[in-house]
Design a protein around this motif. Structure first.
Motif, PDB file in Angstrom:
ATOM      1  N   ALA A   1       0.842  -1.199   0.000  1.00  7.94           N
ATOM      2  CA  ALA A   1       0.000   0.000   0.000  1.00  7.94           C
ATOM      3  C   ALA A   1       0.877   1.248   0.000  1.00  7.94           C
ATOM      4  N   LEU A   2       1.886   1.257   0.860  1.00  6.10           N
ATOM      5  CA  LEU A   2       2.723   2.452   0.953  1.00  6.10           C
ATOM      6  C   LEU A   2       3.612   2.605  -0.278  1.00  6.10           C
ATOM      7  N   THR A   3       3.992   1.487  -0.896  1.00  7.77           N
ATOM      8  CA  THR A   3       4.758   1.594  -2.141  1.00  7.77           C
ATOM      9  C   THR A   3       3.912   2.272  -3.216  1.00  7.77           C
ATOM     10  N   PHE A   4       2.625   1.913  -3.263  1.00  9.17           N
ATOM     11  CA  PHE A   4       1.746   2.547  -4.244  1.00  9.17           C
ATOM     12  C   PHE A   4       1.609   4.046  -3.979  1.00  9.17           C
ATOM     13  N   VAL A   5       1.510   4.413  -2.718  1.00 10.90           N
ATOM     14  CA  VAL A   5       1.424   5.840  -2.387  1.00 10.90           C
ATOM     15  C   VAL A   5       2.705   6.558  -2.798  1.00 10.90           C
ATOM     16  N   LEU A   6       3.828   5.905  -2.516  1.00 13.42           N
ATOM     17  CA  LEU A   6       5.113   6.511  -2.870  1.00 13.42           C
ATOM     18  C   LEU A   6       5.178   6.769  -4.378  1.00 13.42           C
ATOM     19  N   LEU A   7       4.725   5.784  -5.166  1.00 15.70           N
ATOM     20  CA  LEU A   7       4.718   5.953  -6.622  1.00 15.70           C
ATOM     21  C   LEU A   7       3.852   7.125  -7.029  1.00 15.70           C
ATOM     22  N   ASP A   8       2.803   7.360  -6.239  1.00 10.76           N
ATOM     23  CA  ASP A   8       1.792   8.315  -6.656  1.00 10.76           C
ATOM     24  C   ASP A   8       2.118   9.752  -6.292  1.00 10.76           C
ATOM     25  N   ILE A   9       2.969   9.975  -5.285  1.00  6.19           N
ATOM     26  CA  ILE A   9       3.189  11.370  -4.896  1.00  6.19           C
ATOM     27  C   ILE A   9       4.120  12.053  -5.900  1.00  6.19           C
ATOM     28  N   GLY A  10       3.844  13.329  -6.106  1.00  5.47           N
ATOM     29  CA  GLY A  10       4.515  14.062  -7.178  1.00  5.47           C
ATOM     30  C   GLY A  10       6.028  14.093  -7.049  1.00  5.47           C
ATOM     31  N   GLN A  11       6.519  14.454  -5.877  1.00  3.77           N
ATOM     32  CA  GLN A  11       7.968  14.471  -5.674  1.00  3.77           C
ATOM     33  C   GLN A  11       8.293  13.381  -4.664  1.00  3.77           C
ATOM     34  N   MET A  12       8.678  12.214  -5.196  1.00  4.74           N
ATOM     35  CA  MET A  12       8.873  11.032  -4.349  1.00  4.74           C
ATOM     36  C   MET A  12       9.919  11.260  -3.274  1.00  4.74           C
ATOM     37  N   GLY A  13      10.926  12.087  -3.590  1.00  4.27           N
ATOM     38  CA  GLY A  13      12.000  12.332  -2.630  1.00  4.27           C
ATOM     39  C   GLY A  13      11.534  13.039  -1.368  1.00  4.27           C
ATOM     40  N   ARG A  14      10.310  13.575  -1.410  1.00  2.32           N
ATOM     41  CA  ARG A  14       9.825  14.325  -0.247  1.00  2.32           C
ATOM     42  C   ARG A  14       8.889  13.503   0.628  1.00  2.32           C
ATOM     43  N   PHE A  15       8.888  12.160   0.460  1.00  4.94           N
ATOM     44  CA  PHE A  15       7.940  11.335   1.211  1.00  4.94           C
ATOM     45  C   PHE A  15       8.067  11.580   2.713  1.00  4.94           C
ATOM     46  N   TRP A  16       9.292  11.883   3.168  1.00  2.72           N
ATOM     47  CA  TRP A  16       9.502  12.057   4.607  1.00  2.72           C
ATOM     48  C   TRP A  16       8.820  13.308   5.145  1.00  2.72           C
ATOM     49  N   HIS A  17       8.473  14.255   4.270  1.00  2.00           N
ATOM     50  CA  HIS A  17       7.723  15.436   4.743  1.00  2.00           C
ATOM     51  C   HIS A  17       6.455  15.013   5.471  1.00  2.00           C
ATOM     52  N   ALA A  18       5.859  13.897   4.979  1.00  2.00           N
ATOM     53  CA  ALA A  18       4.594  13.451   5.550  1.00  2.00           C
ATOM     54  C   ALA A  18       4.739  13.069   7.016  1.00  2.00           C
ATOM     55  N   LEU A  19       5.942  12.689   7.431  1.00  2.00           N
ATOM     56  CA  LEU A  19       6.141  12.335   8.834  1.00  2.00           C
ATOM     57  C   LEU A  19       6.663  13.507   9.653  1.00  2.00           C
ATOM     58  N   VAL A  20       7.366  14.413   8.991  1.00  2.00           N
ATOM     59  CA  VAL A  20       8.000  15.515   9.718  1.00  2.00           C
ATOM     60  C   VAL A  20       7.013  16.661   9.935  1.00  2.00           C
ATOM     61  N   TYR A  21       6.230  16.977   8.891  1.00  2.00           N
ATOM     62  CA  TYR A  21       5.273  18.076   9.003  1.00  2.00           C
ATOM     63  C   TYR A  21       3.896  17.525   9.323  1.00  2.00           C
ATOM     64  N   PHE A  22       3.124  18.309  10.032  1.00  2.00           N
ATOM     65  CA  PHE A  22       1.827  17.814  10.496  1.00  2.00           C
ATOM     66  C   PHE A  22       0.768  18.887  10.333  1.00  2.00           C
ATOM     67  N   ASN A  23      -0.407  18.476   9.883  1.00  2.61           N
ATOM     68  CA  ASN A  23      -1.525  19.399   9.804  1.00  2.61           C
ATOM     69  C   ASN A  23      -2.681  18.794  10.590  1.00  2.61           C
ATOM     70  N   PRO A  24      -3.031  19.407  11.733  1.00  2.47           N
ATOM     71  CA  PRO A  24      -4.026  18.773  12.614  1.00  2.47           C
ATOM     72  C   PRO A  24      -5.403  18.592  11.980  1.00  2.47           C
ATOM     73  N   THR A  25      -5.708  19.281  10.886  1.00  2.00           N
ATOM     74  CA  THR A  25      -7.037  19.093  10.290  1.00  2.00           C
ATOM     75  C   THR A  25      -7.010  18.076   9.148  1.00  2.00           C
ATOM     76  N   SER A  26      -5.855  17.528   8.845  1.00  5.45           N
ATOM     77  CA  SER A  26      -5.763  16.621   7.703  1.00  5.45           C
ATOM     78  C   SER A  26      -5.853  15.165   8.129  1.00  5.45           C
ATOM     79  N   ILE A  27      -6.870  14.458   7.604  1.00  5.73           N
ATOM     80  CA  ILE A  27      -7.008  13.033   7.921  1.00  5.73           C
ATOM     81  C   ILE A  27      -5.760  12.287   7.447  1.00  5.73           C
ATOM     82  N   LEU A  28      -5.264  12.672   6.279  1.00  6.09           N
ATOM     83  CA  LEU A  28      -4.107  11.977   5.715  1.00  6.09           C
ATOM     84  C   LEU A  28      -2.895  12.084   6.642  1.00  6.09           C
TER      85      LEU A  28
END
Lengths: 426, 249
Positions: free
Chosen positions: A108-135
């Motif tokens: 599942a996460l490999t598919f998400v990685l393929l899908d995000i526009g700039q794959m090199g920034r996948f770690w942003h999803a863990l470092v930055y946080f938006n309290p209103t975002s379900i994702l």
């Protein structure tokens, strides 16, 4: 030493047919190469090589992503029926359920990685946080959930890891020695402790899997008010129920196929037990989906009506009527009630249900996006192109390869000793 | 004390007293002050004046140098009624710069956020390109940059990118911002910084588009919205996104 090792070979099955095994591995590696070509192309050229557009930004890869998250949550919840609710008759596939759950998350996460526009920034999803975002919450839930699965897998396999490590069995023992993390304890007390941990982790995992991982993935869609079809409170619930359907079906299929491969007769009572769970949840799933559609139609919301028009009568009508409804529900339910005693029929039912749920996932993601936000804006059409399909096949074959290696080198099957202990306990 | 007052009252001597010795620190000090009483940009579009020429779309493309497939502004041409009682209405659609932006709510990394001046901005250094915002926007105002280029038909297109949000971006090339990220109308923030109107407003042939500060009761937009209250509406108000683009029907 050789003799003791023979004794400790799990289940004392006949060795897997080497030629057939190589054909299977060759097939997977071939697909993997095709997939690698597609993935490298996508990494170099960007998403322009896909059929995605600004009007249909999410496509096949997102559908596969929610499909595999569903398989994972379903397989995990099945494992909790064993380790938390004590359904001993299913215990034989407990480890397999956990392994499947873990590998499904990787896919599942490999598919998400393929899908995000700039794959090199996948770690942003863990470092930055938006309290209103379900994702944003989902990313964290996935991480915790995967760690939990790993720990549970360890405790589920530990006694047999210790046994394999002590036997002199080449690479299997080396892997087991590393994976057992130095544990050597085979006493009753230690095994009781394993079960206690499995229970505790299972109890912690249930809400994480239901509300966090898969209910949350449903909520990810359900909170999008721009898409009326997604924007309903029953949506996350349907996600969880269909996860249980597909997870159970997948485990059933894997169990039967693997028993055939190692030349053993599948335990028909367990297969029937799994089939009952699968068909039960399948009926609940369709009941909920019926109400979902009914309420949407009564709302007379033009966006929702158009979504159903595309789903039911559009160019891909057959994915709903034939794959989802006929093959994914009617035929399996018929097979269950008519040919419950045939392992082959149950295998066919399970495979059809898995494929049916895949169609469900595609029909969740794609049709509603084909309708433009305003009538006077250009609409779009989406079908995955060859490259997207190649990449998907590659990722899935990676999963199957990891699974094949997992069941080959890890004690995923219970050893004879463990099975005896299990029977004595009953 | 408000932003403007502090800015004016700060003399060089006072700055030294506060231990601020260089411009950077001064800027940091200023940005730490609440800017809530600064300008809040809104757009007003008079549909009775719009002739549907799409000059705004063209000006926007030229100003923001958007690649093929991306247009921050479009003009939707709607037909209402049945023959013979028909009417045609042109609805220009920039980004609505919502006060409660659905795109910003769902962004997992907070790359999309609402600025104090009312503009919904995208941080190109943070966005990962997951496109959740595009799915969530009820107005279809967002585009994904697939990296396409006009270089084939317009020599030098890749040589320079618009300095969106006032940040110089240099050449357009693979792997550099904003390729692989979400993009949208910025109310021409880089022009506002220079004291100019957004390109679509400036170019409008029928003078249908107005732009200004809604916090200033004497601005053109404030007066227009007050005097034409009965004609004012916003797109999809039932979505509760509170758009900052107003239409006069």
């Amino acid at each position: 030493m050789q003799t003791t090792f023979e004794k400790q070979l799990p289940l004392e099955t006949k060795p897997v047919n080497a030629a057939r095994q190589w054909i299977w591995m060759g097939f997977l590696i071939g697909l993997l190469i095709v997939g690698a070509y597609a993935i490298v192309t996508r990494a170099v050229e960007g998403l322009a090589v896909t059929n995605l557009s600004s009007t249909t930004p999410w496509g096949a890869w997102i559908a596969f992503y929610i499909f595999f998250v569903g398989l994972s949550a379903g397989a995990f919840l099945l494992s909790t029926m064993i380790y938390v609710f004590g359904m001993k008759n299913l215990e034989k596939i407990g480890r397999e359920a956990l392994l499947t759950a873990f590998l499904s998350m990787i896919l599942a996460l490999t598919f998400v990685l393929l899908d995000i526009g700039q794959m090199g920034r996948f770690w942003h999803a863990l470092v930055y946080f938006n309290p209103t975002s379900i994702l944003a919450y989902e990313v964290r839930f996935y991480t915790i959930y995967m760690l939990l699965l790993l720990v549970e897998l360890y405790f589920a396999m530990r006694p047999d890891l210790v046994r394999t490590a002590q036997a002199d069995n080449g690479i299997r023992s080396t892997i087991a020695r590393l994976a057992s993390l130095g544990s050597r304890d085979l006493s009753e007390a230690a095994m009781e402790r394993d079960h206690k941990w499995l229970k505790v982790l299972g109890i912690v995992g249930i809400p994480i899997a239901i509300f966090g991982v898969h209910g949350g993935t449903g909520a990810l869609f359900a909170v999008v008010k721009a898409h009326h079809y997604w924007n309903s409170a029953v949506f996350p619930i349907i996600f969880v129920v269909s996860a249980l359907v597909s997870g159970t079906a997948l485990l059933m299929a894997l169990y039967i196929i693997r028993q055939k491969v190692i030349g053993k007769k599948p335990d028909i009572s367990m297969v029937q037990g799994l089939a009952t769970i699968m068909v039960g949840f399948l009926m609940v799933d369709w009941g909920l989906q019926f109400y979902e559609i009914l309420i949407s139609v009564y709302s007379r919301n033009p966006h929702a009506l158009e979504t159903f028009e595309i789903m039911f009568f559009g160019p891909m009508w057959w994915t709903f009527w034939i794959v989802q409804l006929l093959l994914g529900a009617i035929v399996p339910i018929f097979l269950f009630f008519k040919y419950k005693h045939s392992v082959k029929a149950m295998l066919a039912a399970a495979v059809m249900v898995v494929v049916g749920i895949l169609a469900v996932r595609f029909n969740i993601v794609v049709p509603t996006q084909l309708i433009p936000p305003f009538e006077s804006m250009p609409g779009s059409y989406y079908m995955p192109n060859a490259l997207e399909i190649m990449a998907s096949a590659g990722v899935i074959s990676l999963g199957l390869l990891l699974y094949t290696l997992g069941v080959k080198y890890l004690p995923v099957d219970m050893s004879k000793e463990q099975l005896e202990l299990l029977e004595r306990g009953e | 004390m408000g932003y403007q007052e502090i800015k004016e009252s700060l003399s060089r001597k006072e700055l030294f007293k506060r231990g601020i010795t260089n411009a950077q620190e001064f800027a940091a000090e200023l940005s730490s002050i609440d800017n809530s009483d600064g300008p809040k940009w809104v757009m007003v579009i008079d549909l009775q004046k719009c002739i549907g020429c799409s000059a705004c779309t063209v000006a926007c493309k030229a100003e923001n140098r958007t690649p093929p497939g991306i247009s921050y502004n479009i003009v939707m041409k709607e037909e209402h009624g049945q023959f013979p009682n028909v009417s045609k209405v042109n609805i220009p659609r920039p980004c609505m710069q919502c006060d409660k932006p659905a795109c910003g709510e769902v962004c997992p990394v907070k790359a999309t956020y609402k600025m104090d001046n009312g503009i919904v901005a995208i941080d190109y250094d943070r966005c990962i390109g997951c496109r959740y915002c595009m799915v969530a926007c009820p107005y279809g105002a967002r585009s994904y940059d697939f990296g396409e280029s006009y270089e084939g038909e317009m020599l030098g297109f890749d040589e320079l990118q618009a300095n969106e949000y006032g940040i110089a971006k240099g050449k357009r090339q693979k792997g550099s911002n904003p390729i692989g990220l979400a993009r949208k109308c910025t109310f021409c923030y880089h022009r506002l910084q220079r004291g100019e109107e957004p390109a679509c407003v400036e170019t409008c042939v029928g003078d249908a588009r107005y732009f200004g500060d809604i916090n200033d009761p004497n601005s053109v937009v404030s007066k227009m919205l007050n005097t034409n209250a009965a004609r004012v509406y916003r797109l999809r108000e039932y979505m509760s996104t509170q758009p900052r683009v107003y239409y006069l029907k």
